[in-house]
Design an enzyme around this catalytic site. Structure first.
Site, PDB file in Angstrom:
ATOM      1  N   TYR A 162     -36.029  -3.506 -94.230  1.00  0.00           N
ATOM      2  CA  TYR A 162     -34.898  -3.783 -93.563  1.00  0.00           C
ATOM      3  C   TYR A 162     -34.724  -2.573 -92.276  1.00  0.00           C
ATOM      4  O   TYR A 162     -34.229  -2.944 -91.354  1.00  0.00           O
ATOM      5  CB  TYR A 162     -33.717  -3.621 -94.347  1.00  0.00           C
ATOM      6  CG  TYR A 162     -32.195  -3.754 -93.936  1.00  0.00           C
ATOM      7  CD1 TYR A 162     -31.790  -4.912 -93.303  1.00  0.00           C
ATOM      8  CD2 TYR A 162     -31.381  -2.665 -93.905  1.00  0.00           C
ATOM      9  CE1 TYR A 162     -30.742  -5.052 -92.867  1.00  0.00           C
ATOM     10  CE2 TYR A 162     -30.248  -2.607 -93.486  1.00  0.00           C
ATOM     11  CZ  TYR A 162     -29.619  -4.079 -92.821  1.00  0.00           C
ATOM     12  OH  TYR A 162     -28.581  -4.314 -92.315  1.00  0.00           O
ATOM     13  N   LYS A 166     -34.617  -3.392 -88.351  1.00  0.00           N
ATOM     14  CA  LYS A 166     -33.250  -2.940 -87.522  1.00  0.00           C
ATOM     15  C   LYS A 166     -33.497  -1.949 -86.524  1.00  0.00           C
ATOM     16  O   LYS A 166     -33.014  -1.744 -85.590  1.00  0.00           O
ATOM     17  CB  LYS A 166     -32.261  -2.429 -88.548  1.00  0.00           C
ATOM     18  CG  LYS A 166     -31.509  -3.451 -89.547  1.00  0.00           C
ATOM     19  CD  LYS A 166     -31.146  -4.642 -88.752  1.00  0.00           C
ATOM     20  CE  LYS A 166     -30.108  -5.613 -89.384  1.00  0.00           C
ATOM     21  NZ  LYS A 166     -29.683  -6.880 -88.512  1.00  0.00           N
TER      22      LYS A 166
END
Length: 292
Positions: A162, A166
């Site tokens: 993640y 991001k």
């Protein structure tokens, strides 16, 4: 008249959480909204809320991670609203594991939904906007709003997939802003701190709704910034990463060249340690990785 009157916006992952809050806030400020979510019933429910409040919206469940799906989404918005002026890339998914336990499937899914999902829909819109510029001979007034995260800016224990996605989105935003300004397209990103389906299980105790007073982690707190970024008023702002946390809006101060030592010639390996020690002594320490 709201600040987004006569503007149309595509929002991905808008069936709940932050996306839903953004859709309702944008519609309340006059925008026509395409509510995209893989859960079509959830998207339809948000559209029903907007309709009931006198706004204009359509539901869509096409796949943001394929160019075919992205084209279908853009076409649906353009057909219904006449044009598309902004996209809010919000959809996401989590597969949290410590790095040593992370599977290929965990990695691929998170990168696909976040990073490729941002690419497909935005690329499709940019092709459309660039064609409009070439056809009309004047710039568009278009907006890209990407969603990064504190995990992408500082890292987060147990979220390497993640955080990588991001972080990539934050950097992608900088490049989009630099390349697309010539067409009248701005690109900005936000790192929201809010209670959503993705965060409430991980940070349930921290983000729980208070019994009274200001609800610091309500997703609705993030939406005013999104609405403004979608509006014509934000035309002079591009290439920025904002953090939205309760009632606070801040701008992230990203990677930049810091303290240095220049020998003016090639370093010998046994000289490097002393130089690095001096550089790090002068440098501002990085923010801690979340969870460390």
């Amino acid at each position: 008249m709201g600040i987004c009157t006569d503007r149309s916006v595509i929002i991905t992952g808008a069936g709940g959480g932050l996306g839903r809050a953004h859709a309702l806030a944008l519609a309340a400020e006059g925008a026509s909204v395409l509510v995209n979510d893989i859960n079509r019933d959830a998207a339809a429910a948000v559209v029903a809320e907007i309709d009931a409040a006198g706004g204009r919206a359509i539901a869509n469940s096409d796949d943001i991670t394929s160019m075919t799906g992205a084209h279908a989404i853009v076409e649906a918005a353009a057909t219904s609203f006449g044009d598309v002026h902004a996209v809010v890339n919000n959809a996401g998914v989590l597969r949290d594991r410590m790095f040593a336990s992370l599977s290929e499937e965990d990695w691929d899914l998170v990168i696909k939904v976040h990073l490729k999902g941002h690419f497909c829909i935005t690329s499709t819109l940019v092709q459309r906007w660039r064609a409009q510029v070439k056809e009309n001979g004047q710039k568009v007034d278009a907006r890209i709003i990407n969603t990064t995260s504190g995990a992408g800016l500082q890292g987060s224990i147990g979220q390497s997939n993640y955080a990588a996605a991001k972080g990539g989105i934050a950097t992608l935003t900088l490049v989009q802003a630099a390349e697309l300004g010539r067409y009248g397209i701005t690109a900005n990103a936000l790192a929201p701190a809010a209670r959503t389906a993705m965060t409430e299980t991980v940070f349930a105790d921290v983000m729980k709704k208070p019994d009274d007073g200001f609800d610091h982690f309500a997703p609705e707190n993030v939406s005013p910034l999104v609405v403004w970024l979608c509006s014509a008023q934000s035309a002079g702002v591009s290439g920025r990463v904002f953090e939205a946390d309760g009632g606070r809006i801040s701008v992230a101060d990203g990677w930049r060249t810091g303290p240095a030592r220049d020998k003016g010639a090639r370093w010998a390996p046994d000289e490097v340690g002393a130089a690095v020690e001096q550089i790090l002594a002068e440098a501002t320490p990085p923010q801690k990785v979340y969870g460390s």
